[in-house]
Write a protein that holds these residues in place. Sequence first.
Motif, mmCIF file in Angstrom:
data_model
loop_
_atom_site.group_PDB
_atom_site.id
_atom_site.type_symbol
_atom_site.label_atom_id
_atom_site.label_comp_id
_atom_site.label_asym_id
_atom_site.label_seq_id
_atom_site.Cartn_x
_atom_site.Cartn_y
_atom_site.Cartn_z
ATOM 1 N N LYS A 196 -6.038 14.664 -14.979
ATOM 2 C CA LYS A 196 -5.320 14.988 -13.759
ATOM 3 C C LYS A 196 -5.479 13.945 -12.657
ATOM 4 N N ARG A 197 -6.457 13.023 -12.820
ATOM 5 C CA ARG A 197 -6.686 12.076 -11.727
ATOM 6 C C ARG A 197 -6.299 10.658 -12.129
ATOM 7 N N SER A 198 -5.723 9.933 -11.174
ATOM 8 C CA SER A 198 -5.349 8.544 -11.471
ATOM 9 C C SER A 198 -6.610 7.690 -11.553
ATOM 10 N N ILE B 63 -5.752 10.090 -15.938
ATOM 11 C CA ILE B 63 -4.400 10.101 -16.498
ATOM 12 C C ILE B 63 -3.826 8.702 -16.400
ATOM 13 N N LYS C 37 -6.420 -8.074 -5.984
ATOM 14 C CA LYS C 37 -6.347 -6.789 -6.673
ATOM 15 C C LYS C 37 -6.733 -6.907 -8.148
ATOM 16 N N SER D 58 -0.429 6.473 -17.160
ATOM 17 C CA SER D 58 0.995 6.674 -17.452
ATOM 18 C C SER D 58 1.454 5.734 -18.551
ATOM 19 N N TYR E 277 -5.701 4.737 2.130
ATOM 20 C CA TYR E 277 -4.721 4.053 1.294
ATOM 21 C C TYR E 277 -5.059 2.573 1.161
ATOM 22 N N GLN E 278 -6.007 2.078 1.974
ATOM 23 C CA GLN E 278 -6.303 0.647 2.033
ATOM 24 C C GLN E 278 -6.539 0.078 0.640
ATOM 25 N N SER E 279 -5.910 -1.071 0.348
ATOM 26 C CA SER E 279 -6.046 -1.603 -1.000
ATOM 27 C C SER E 279 -6.960 -2.804 -1.066
ATOM 28 N N ASP F 4 -1.241 -9.772 -6.030
ATOM 29 C CA ASP F 4 -2.628 -10.020 -6.409
ATOM 30 C C ASP F 4 -3.520 -10.163 -5.180
ATOM 31 N N VAL G 65 -7.088 4.867 -10.239
ATOM 32 C CA VAL G 65 -7.400 4.289 -8.930
ATOM 33 C C VAL G 65 -8.286 5.239 -8.122
ATOM 34 N N SER G 66 -8.051 6.552 -8.267
ATOM 35 C CA SER G 66 -8.865 7.486 -7.496
ATOM 36 C C SER G 66 -10.322 7.406 -7.934
ATOM 37 N N GLN H 219 1.104 -1.640 -15.935
ATOM 38 C CA GLN H 219 0.086 -2.054 -14.964
ATOM 39 C C GLN H 219 -0.986 -1.002 -14.787
ATOM 40 N N ASP H 220 -0.590 0.252 -14.934
ATOM 41 C CA ASP H 220 -1.568 1.331 -14.783
ATOM 42 C C ASP H 220 -2.629 1.212 -15.880
ATOM 43 N N GLU I 57 0.843 -1.205 0.000
ATOM 44 C CA GLU I 57 0.000 0.000 0.000
ATOM 45 C C GLU I 57 0.876 1.252 0.000
#
Lengths: 268, 642, 232
Positions: free
Chosen positions: B495-497, B541, B240, B543, B276-278, A57, B499-500, B551-552, A35
């Motif tokens: 401007k935003r990832s 955005i 994920k 990358s 930040y928790q994934s 993953d 993930v956001s 991966q993005d 994280e």
Amino acid sequence: MNLTLKVWRQKDASSQGYLETIEAKDINQYMSFLEMLDVVNEHLIVEGKEPISFESDCREGICGACSCAINGKPHGGHKGTTTCQLHMRYFKDGDTIVIEPWRSRAFPVIKDLIVDRSAFDRIIQAGGYISVNTGGAHDANSIPVSKEIAETAMDAAACIGCGACVASCKNGSAMLFVAAKVSHLNLLPQGKPEKDYRVKNMVTQMDEEGFGNCTNIGSCAEVCPKEVDLKFIAKMNRDYGLAILKGESRHKPDTISIQAELSELPID
Amino acid sequence: MKLDAKIPSGPLELKWDKHRSDLKLIAPANKRKCDVIIVGTGLAGASAAASLGELGYNVKVFCFQDSPRRAHSVAAQGGINAAKNYQNDGDSIYRLFYDTIKGGDFRSREANVFRLAQLSLNIIDQCVAQGVPFARDYGGLLDNRSFGGAQVSRTFYARGQTGQQLLLGAYQSMMRQVAHGRVKLYPRTDMLDLVLINGHAKGIIVRDLITGEISSVAGDAVILATGGYSNVFFLSTNAKGCNVSAIYRAYKKGALFANPCFTQIHPTCIPVSGDYQSKLTLMSESLRNDGRIWVPKKPGDTRHPNDIPEDERDYFLERKYPSYGNLAPRDIASRAAKEVCDEERGVGPGGRGVYLDFSEAIKRLGKRKISERYGNLFEMYERITGENGYEQPMRIYPAPHYTMGGLWVDYNLMSNIPGLFVLGEANFSDHGANRLGASALMQGLADGYFIIPYTIGHYFATAKEPKSSVNNPEFKKAEKDVVNMIKKLLSVKGKRSAVSFHKELGRVMWDNVGMTRSRQSLETALKRVPEIRDEFWQNVIVSGVNETLNQDLENTIRIADFLEFAELLALDALEREESCGGHFRVEYQENGEAKRNDEQFAYVAAWEYQGIGNKPILHKEPLYYEYVQMATRSYKSMTDLL
Amino acid sequence: MSVIKNLYYSSVGKKYIMAISGLCLLTFVIGHSLGNLQVFMGKETINRYAHFLQSNKEILWLVRIFLFTMLVLHLWTSIRLWFENRAARPIGYFGNPTPMSSTFASRNMMFMGIVLGCFLVYHILHYTVQVSDINLIGKDFSGAEFQIKGQRDVYKMMINGFSHPLVSLFYILGVGGLCFHISHGAHSLFQSVGINSQYYHRILEKAATILAIILFIGYVSIPVSVLTGILK
């Protein structure tokens, strides 16, 4: 807390890699290590820079995808812990953390912290199975397996195939991984008929993949997130010794499945 | 469109046997001429690949992970059900069938569920033969435990790693076929579209995740075994990489999506600690056998749990459901936890958590006994939170876990698109509105080992479609669409990832379409989701470029699909005006209990795509119950602890 | 033939070669130490023992050839392993961290093997081939001075041989290398041939260390005794 990361950056398999210094700001101790990398990556993405590529993953320590060496130690070196389970409370403000990919010739770097571990799949392919076709099994309780054997087989079968054993070994040896699978299957009565050629084929494949040799140091078992024991390497060595003493096994592994063979015959 | 489930006629117990005899066969020599594409290598995908490879088909298997062994089936902890009755406690196929159909709140097909219960026996035999190290008793025979409070012990387990061991069994069998040349493996490959020719599924478009190359794969049938879509909530117990893309793209090509609103929440997960928790980590529900769940009586109480005196604690489950207490069913326990947190009595960072307290159990049984029972879970909890569960209460909170909904399939597991088969969690078939513990593994393996090998042959024998080639214009067109979509994503340069956006979507979905749903919350979601999606396409955005490991980009593509799919989920939840299983509408309850509406909603809701932003068409497959009576789930007796 | 091919080429086979040849050499090292320690039982005892060995030329040479073969196998295999292992991990980690759970001995088997090898060459030239140029005291061990009634006076040779501090120091160094080598090798060989389990793994490790210490004390006691004048 604020940290300084020294991260291995490598564009692709054929490029030269280098350690890049990246600042990780406002890191919280409850974050997991990955994280923390996520947070760093989000900043990099928004700034238009290339994020750090790393593999993960399940993030609960069972899929075996996560794979970086943290300060030279695969998975960070805490007992029974994968990188995704490592939390930032083990670090303190101002720390410098070096993050590198697994190091082994048989695990070539694909990008940044991602390595190619397909060699493990090919080792399993060489004999890491019990030859039973779907549908042919008899009742599950028809072969009793002593509790002790079942438990020991399970200890070995717990391996998640992450490759930390190879990464920690100064010789880049995959013995612990191979031994875990050989032991799991060779211990069980179901796996006995193919015991000899399984161990021979898997060891041969392991050697062909370019893994190093075991010098009985034990780093592998120390970093193994599933705490697979060194005794399984002894078990594999023993099985291998017995297998080669018997010479060529009479029954070579079937290279064509029975059904496929049948299909060679004219039908009509 | 008329939905034909193709349920065989005849008595329930004989339907599958009869059907198997009626299915057309395909000669061995012809099998090797059939190319089968399988997407996903979890229990369903890997077992199907192994079985079809053994039969002599040419199988191509795709997964996005670096190795098929990492598919998320690996994370299942508890066990796998089978009606073996080894414990002589009165279990039978019928009982497992009944428990499953009742647990699913009467929203699944009788015939499918009965077949599942029948096949459960073969699964255990098969897995043991493959060397799955199931737990054994001292006599060397297989051990069982009861799970989720079932009255019989029918759950087979391999420590807390049953999913891993079953997956390794299937994976190893599949690798054997890879060695034999019957199965070809394509790891690190994402499926991005389904290709239909003449109305039949004839191939897929894939992206090589290392080189970014987009290419076509032609086959004679496509099997999707790509799992569930819990990650639409962003935070879930899923891995994920779990995503809806494969089945969503198939939906966009005309496959019907059934019951998307049936999602399951698991009550005992480690709570969120920050933004930040994934992901969320599940802890076995067995903890509730000995732990007591409570929150402080006073809102906003920030004292250390050990400093809160007994009379200032609210053991809310024991208070609200005295006959069940802490063992209240999953959905009930989850909703109760949400309620107390909504009253600002939640604990831990963010206030989204309740205490699970073992102090009384430790006093009663001793620390050693507790550690024997749950030692590994306490260890896991401490590893993640840094807190010692023996010394202070653990914190838990519900999290999205499993999705019962999925692509609509008939009895043969074929979707409404001929040649497109859907297995495992990706289909909707067997769990109705709620899945029982230890049944997901069973379904995945039943589909892959014992159903698809028969039904796919029947398709090949009857469809007799000509072979397709990747040079077909349909493939070229689909490839171009995928390339254009990726180009479009890369060209936004906002401007935003991504993930956001995913996090924002997840919050909207969790707050409005999560544990409790109402007309109002669902309408909010239906308004918010398109807004987020619009902003995404203007302000994301990504990358890097396509022609490399990115991966993005992989993630952004998946999020783009979630942003469309979320709307379908919310819409289905809005249309289903009843509470059943994992779907709880606050308008439809009686004394705090879910109120099912069998008269109007005893059907499978199958949705047909009509374009982005357009309302999909609802097709209803009515559910008939000939052998069981539709009973209300009552919380009065212990039989309902499922 | 496949047995030999498998032994020679496979990674596990090489472990067997290392273990078995190591075991043979270890047996010799133990026997040699027991033989040498007879020096403390007086001149007659050790000379009689030496005569016993020398008078069975056929057996002596058989044993020598066997040991030499083992040594060559051990050496040759270790060189192959060393190159293979270096190739298997061409890049290490930043700052070369110490491998986890390794010991000084397990990390430095090759280095100590080299020290031991150098010493062995010297030792054989010194006492077996008896090259007088290297014993630093300028005496010819094969000369009449070291004979009693036509038989060799091994006792005197040992006293004289160790009388030079530099020679003794080198001897102690060599034996030190040997014993470190044994402290890892003597338990490692059981692991290599598959005689190991969780239960006696620790015991074997301890036993190997104790054996190495005993051997070290045994071997080193001779030059120390000579230098301190206990043996004259």
